[in-house]
Enzyme design. Structure first.
Site, PDB file in Angstrom:
ATOM      1  N   GLY A 117       3.434  84.564  78.119  1.00 16.30           N
ATOM      2  CA  GLY A 117       2.838  83.718  79.147  1.00 16.30           C
ATOM      3  C   GLY A 117       2.484  84.555  80.363  1.00 16.30           C
ATOM      4  O   GLY A 117       2.763  85.753  80.408  1.00 16.30           O
ATOM      5  N   GLU A 157      12.751  87.065  76.311  1.00 15.97           N
ATOM      6  CA  GLU A 157      12.878  86.444  77.633  1.00 15.97           C
ATOM      7  C   GLU A 157      14.222  86.642  78.333  1.00 15.97           C
ATOM      8  O   GLU A 157      14.295  86.538  79.558  1.00 15.97           O
ATOM      9  CB  GLU A 157      12.595  84.941  77.550  1.00 15.97           C
ATOM     10  CG  GLU A 157      11.140  84.588  77.282  1.00 15.97           C
ATOM     11  CD  GLU A 157      10.778  84.512  75.806  1.00 15.97           C
ATOM     12  OE1 GLU A 157      11.591  84.949  74.948  1.00 15.97           O
ATOM     13  OE2 GLU A 157       9.685  84.011  75.514  1.00 15.97           O
ATOM     14  N   GLY A 198       5.240  83.481  74.508  1.00 13.24           N
ATOM     15  CA  GLY A 198       4.154  82.510  74.371  1.00 13.24           C
ATOM     16  C   GLY A 198       3.167  82.839  73.262  1.00 13.24           C
ATOM     17  O   GLY A 198       2.490  81.947  72.739  1.00 13.24           O
ATOM     18  N   ASP A 225      11.343  80.140  74.859  1.00  7.02           N
ATOM     19  CA  ASP A 225      10.811  78.779  75.017  1.00  7.02           C
ATOM     20  C   ASP A 225       9.696  78.543  73.991  1.00  7.02           C
ATOM     21  O   ASP A 225       9.857  78.934  72.838  1.00  7.02           O
ATOM     22  CB  ASP A 225      10.372  78.557  76.477  1.00  7.02           C
ATOM     23  CG  ASP A 225       9.240  79.478  76.907  1.00  7.02           C
ATOM     24  OD1 ASP A 225       9.062  80.563  76.305  1.00  7.02           O
ATOM     25  OD2 ASP A 225       8.504  79.125  77.845  1.00  7.02           O
TER      26      ASP A 225
HETATM   27  C1  QUE Z   1       9.784  89.088  78.471  1.00  3.39           C
HETATM   28  C2  QUE Z   1       8.709  88.239  78.525  1.00  3.39           C
HETATM   29  C3  QUE Z   1       7.404  88.724  78.742  1.00  3.39           C
HETATM   30  C4  QUE Z   1       7.246  90.098  78.901  1.00  3.39           C
HETATM   31  C5  QUE Z   1       8.339  90.961  78.838  1.00  3.39           C
HETATM   32  C6  QUE Z   1       9.599  90.438  78.641  1.00  3.39           C
HETATM   33  C7  QUE Z   1       6.240  87.873  78.820  1.00  3.39           C
HETATM   34  C8  QUE Z   1       4.985  88.501  79.106  1.00  3.39           C
HETATM   35  C9  QUE Z   1       4.896  89.889  79.253  1.00  3.39           C
HETATM   36  C10 QUE Z   1       3.685  90.598  79.580  1.00  3.39           C
HETATM   37  C11 QUE Z   1       3.466  91.870  79.071  1.00  3.39           C
HETATM   38  C12 QUE Z   1       2.344  92.602  79.411  1.00  3.39           C
HETATM   39  C13 QUE Z   1       1.417  92.075  80.284  1.00  3.39           C
HETATM   40  C14 QUE Z   1       1.625  90.799  80.798  1.00  3.39           C
HETATM   41  C15 QUE Z   1       2.763  90.083  80.464  1.00  3.39           C
HETATM   42  O1  QUE Z   1       6.015  90.644  79.125  1.00  3.39           O
HETATM   43  O2  QUE Z   1       6.342  86.634  78.669  1.00  3.39           O
HETATM   44  O3  QUE Z   1       0.731  90.292  81.662  1.00  3.39           O
HETATM   45  O4  QUE Z   1       0.289  92.785  80.638  1.00  3.39           O
HETATM   46  O5  QUE Z   1       3.891  87.737  79.220  1.00  3.39           O
HETATM   47  O6  QUE Z   1      10.690  91.262  78.598  1.00  3.39           O
HETATM   48  O7  QUE Z   1       8.882  86.901  78.364  1.00  3.39           O
END
Ligand code: QUE
Length: 335
Positions: free
Chosen positions: A67, A139, A116, A147
């Protein structure tokens, strides 16, 4: 970049394709992507000209990293709880829509699918993975909990596997995902373009995939996972692992567990336990209430800061150990 869509749609014959197209954020689902994907799925669900939905990615690294958790953190820091709730409410509604989708829904996971990203794939009928797939619910490391309906699908995996994935955030590969039932078909990455092209051109799914079913081997330590993680208590799991003196795997799992927020670990175990007895809709309602509450806990802003913003990977979680998490603090987050 406001106003630029991160979702492309194409219709080829009876196949509606959604291309996740926010590659610089590894296709992390922002509010506009959730809103656009929901609208197009609702439209195609009622459109007799569409008989199959195909979901692919424009990134060669990721299907979808999760997400838009950075934006959620900004809303939290702005004190905008309504925006936090609106974001998760729309995301979980999309997950439920996919679970109930009246037509074949095919996700092609040829890269990372986390958080997500699993919500928009696992609930669908067909989940194609390759050896490039990296699947995880990470998460607890950011002070949140698995979730997107995972409190429904994880407790339904065999023998502690769901609790193991949820608490440790372990990343598994495509073949492992098929072996435990999170994915349905393994296709080597080199063969993915051909399979996708066949589906686009209306080949029956059975034919497009017929060379790619059958037994897939896994080297997951299923016996150890069952031994230590087939339990609903985090303290019990940690106690068991600590008792396994000289077992490198147990030590590795303890290290992973100590990188998670202690509050998140306890909330996660409680949600997985409750989810085992609930419908998907009940799980998503419970997750929504818990998401609004846990994002107000300081561990969430701190965990996202440490993992995604400053990237120092050394969050100061409070309380700092599972032993110091009070049952009433968990009860205040899980309704
Ligand atoms: C746990 C998470 C997420 C995460 C890392 C976690 C997550 C998520 C991202 C993520 C990764 C790279 C991106 C970005 C988001 O990392 O939900 O915008 O460029 O979206 O340890 O839940």
């Amino acid at each position: 970049m406001q106003g630029v869509s991160h979702l492309r749609t194409e219709v080829h014959g009876g196949v509606g394709e959604i291309v996740l197209d926010r590659p610089r954020a590894l296709n992390a689902l922002d509010q506009s992507m959730i809103d656009e994907m929901t609208a197009v799925l609702e439209r195609w669900g009622d459109d007799d000209a569409i008989d199959t939905v195909l979901v692919t990615s424009s990134s060669d690294r990721a299907f979808c990293a999760g997400g838009d958790i950075r934006a959620v953190r900004e809303s939290v820091l702005d004190g905008d709880a309504a925006a936090v709730e609106a974001y998760f409410e729309s995301e979980y509604r999309l997950d439920q829509l996919i679970a109930e989708y009246p037509k074949p829904y095919v996700a092609v996971i040829d890269g990372a699918a986390m958080g997500g990203g699993l919500g928009i794939s696992v609930h669908g009928e067909v989940r194609i993975v390759s050896e490039k797939a990296l699947i995880a619910m990470p998460e607890t490391a950011i002070g949140f909990f698995p979730d997107v309906g995972s409190t429904y699908f994880l407790p339904r995996l065999p023998q502690g596997i769901g609790m193991w994935l949820a608490l440790t955030g372990t990343r598994i590969g495509g073949a492992d995902a098929v072996a435990i039932g999170l994915a349905t078909h393994f296709v080597p990455s080199s063969a993915i373009p051909g399979v996708v092209e066949a589906i686009r051109h209306g080949a029956p799914l059975r034919e497009a995939l017929e060379d790619h079913r059958g037994p897939v081997t896994t080297e997951l330590p299923l016996r150890k996972i069952a031994e230590y993680f087939d339990d609903v208590s985090v303290a019990g799991i940690i106690g068991g692992l600590r008792g396994a003196v000289g077992d490198d795997w147990a030590d590795e799992m303890l290290d992973l567990l100590t990188t998670g927020s202690p509050t998140s670990l306890c909330v996660t175990a409680r949600l997985i336990e409750e989810g085992a007895e609930s419908s998907l809709a009940e799980c998503l309602d419970r997750e929504l209430a818990a998401a609004v509450r846990i994002t107000a806990h300081p561990d969430f802003a701190e965990g996202v800061r440490a993992v995604l913003v400053d990237k120092d990977r050394s969050p100061a979680f409070c309380p700092a150990t599972v032993e110091d998490v009070a049952p009433e603090d968990v009860a205040a987050i899980v309704p």
